[in-house]
Design an enzyme around this catalytic site. Structure first.
Site: not given
Ligand code: BES
Ligand code: ZN
Ligand code: ZN
Length: 468
Positions: A245, A319
């Protein structure tokens, strides 16, 4: 701070709280003084008349949502004053829970990491009943206290930093809860997970120094009316893994365990409410990190169900964990309902805003019942509809399914559809997925939520389970 329900109104307190609508203000005996102080009785505003030992709280009308919010403003004003005791005249039984939630949840503070503890003068709040049916009030009060305290329990875990709350400390916490509340507890450590072929979950946690764990708690009353399985995403930290991230997005990712924390709060609440429902909490406790043995974009994982998953983004890790935990949960318990809670996608916040939980699944009836529980509990939830076109976006050329969609829109729904792949035919209508990415955590106060974890899901599901 002690909150008490009192069967009379002449109890002595240092200050009396009055909730006023704009119309009530007009004819009020202190209208002149209040007007001079600039008080207009607008929702969530407060005004002290110290000489009269009064605190006025503005409120739009006397509905629960507004009481909860006004109660939060009230408790903040009281906590920053120097009164030791306060009394409130409650309106009726149906809005009593909102007062309790406003006070407990709006007054919540997490100070474990502060070196100095703020001294608060307020020791006692008396909720006075004024000729209402006291037995009925007492029941409502006790239930509201249990649910509000379980919500704070959830918030505390969410707010705990990843150094202190990693998968193994979550195991310890679950074991303590199981002892305190008489719950059955089963823990699967990494070698057990390997025997269970939970390779998707194991891959996500591989680069962490903390072993991944599956936690299963069970509350089993003698002749339960219904059985429910609650599944929680417990990413104690989500760095994104090799699909790292960006720095700004990584901050707050201690809250990626909020689904697991919510599920723990729910089973705590239900067991203390002594509801006649069998509840199983399944938690995938994992940390998503980088390292030489981290799982990679391009990997193909063989999940517990046998479905193969192409990893295209290691940040879509929740997921993968849920795929294995949901599969395990379906084997272990034949439940009437299977609900999963997860901070699954940023896309859910884009779709619904920060305040609303996204609800996905195949049963219109269940969505309807949950939406009613949402209104009754004061939690915001909204349905995001599945469709076959979005489902196609998860196709993989190399495996059975890809962990990311091939197009960038509808990300909350494609994540829900990914989970759907792991829900067995006989359970399709029993399953609901709750994306709490926005609603579980906040960096600015709203409603009865303050900075940090909100405890999203706990009030909602406690209410739902009381009605089934
Ligand atoms: N934990 C995150 C989702 C999230 C983002 C929760 C912001 C709370 C606040 C999740 O694991 C994630 O990173 N999802 C990605 C999915 C993408 C890579 C398809 C996302 O939401 O960007
Ligand atoms: Zn994630
Ligand atoms: Zn995540």
């Amino acid at each position: 701070m002690n909150i008490k329900l009192i069967n009379k109104s002449d109890i002595k307190s240092e200050i009396l709280i009055e909730f006023l609508t704009i119309d009530e203000l007009k004819g009020h005996k202190y209208i002149n003084t209040l007007t001079k102080a600039g008080f207009k009785a607008e929702q969530d505003t407060t005004c002290f008349l110290h000489e009269n030992a009064l605190l006025f709280c503005g409120i739009e009308d006397k509905e629960s949502d507004n009481i909860r919010s006004a109660g939060s403003s009230m408790i903040k004003a009281l906590k920053s004053s120097n009164y030791a005791s306060a009394k409130i005249r409650i309106f009726n039984n149906s809005t009593l829970s909102a007062f309790v939630e406003g006070i407990i949840l709006g007054g919540y503070e997490f100070s474990n990491y502060k070196s100095e503890i703020k001294e608060i003068s307020l020791k006692e709040i008396n909720l006075c009943s004024n000729n209402l049916d006291f037995d009925e009030l007492q029941t409502t009060f006790n239930e509201a206290m249990i649910i509000a305290n379980a919500t704070c329990f959830t918030r505390n875990i969410v707010n705990t930093i990843p150094h202190d709350m990693h998968p193994q400390s979550m195991v310890g916490l679950a074991q303590t809860l199981s002892k305190d509340n008489n719950l059955e507890c089963t823990i699967l450590q990494e070698d057990d997970l390997a025997k269970e072929n939970m390779n998707a979950m194991l891959a996500v946690g591989r680069a962490s120094i903390h072993g991944s764990a599956l936690i299963h708690l069970a509350y089993k009353p003698k002749n339960p009316k219904k059985i429910i399985s609650l599944v929680g995403k417990g990413l104690t930290y989500d760095s994104g893994g090799l699909s790292l991230k960006p720095s700004a997005s990584m901050v707050t990712m201690k809250m990626d365990k909020a689904g697991a924390c919510a599920v723990l709060g729910m089973i705590k609440a239900v067991s203390e409410l002594k509801l006649n429902i069998e509840v199983h909490a399944f938690i995938g406790a994992v940390e998503n990190m980088v390292g030489g043995d981290a799982y990679k974009p391009d990997d193909v994982l063989i999940s517990r169900s046998g479905t193969t998953i192409e990893v295209r983004n290691t940040d879509a890790e929740g997921r993968l964990v849920l795929a294995d935990v949901l599969d395990y949960a379906q084997d272990k318990v034949k439940a009437n309902y299977i609900f999963d809670f997860a901070t699954l996608t940023g896309a859910c916040m884009v779709a619904l805003g920060q305040y609303t939980t996204g609800l996905m699944g195949h049963s219109h009836k269940l969505k309807h019942d949950l939406s009613k529980a949402g209104t009754a509990s004061g939690e915001l939830i909204s349905s995001l509809p599945f469709n076959k076109h979005l489902k196609k976006l998860l196709k993989s050329d190399i495996a059975d399914i890809s962990n990311t969609a091939s197009k960038p829109y509808g990300g909350a729904i494609t994540a829900g559809l990914f989970l759907d792949k792991f829900i067995r035919k006989e359970n399709k209508k029993r399953w609901m997925h709750f994306d709490i990415a926005g609603s579980a955590y906040t960096e600015s106060a709203w409603d009865c939520n303050v900075y940090g974890g909100t405890g999203a899901g706990v009030r909602l599901i406690s209410k739902f389970l009381k009605t089934i």
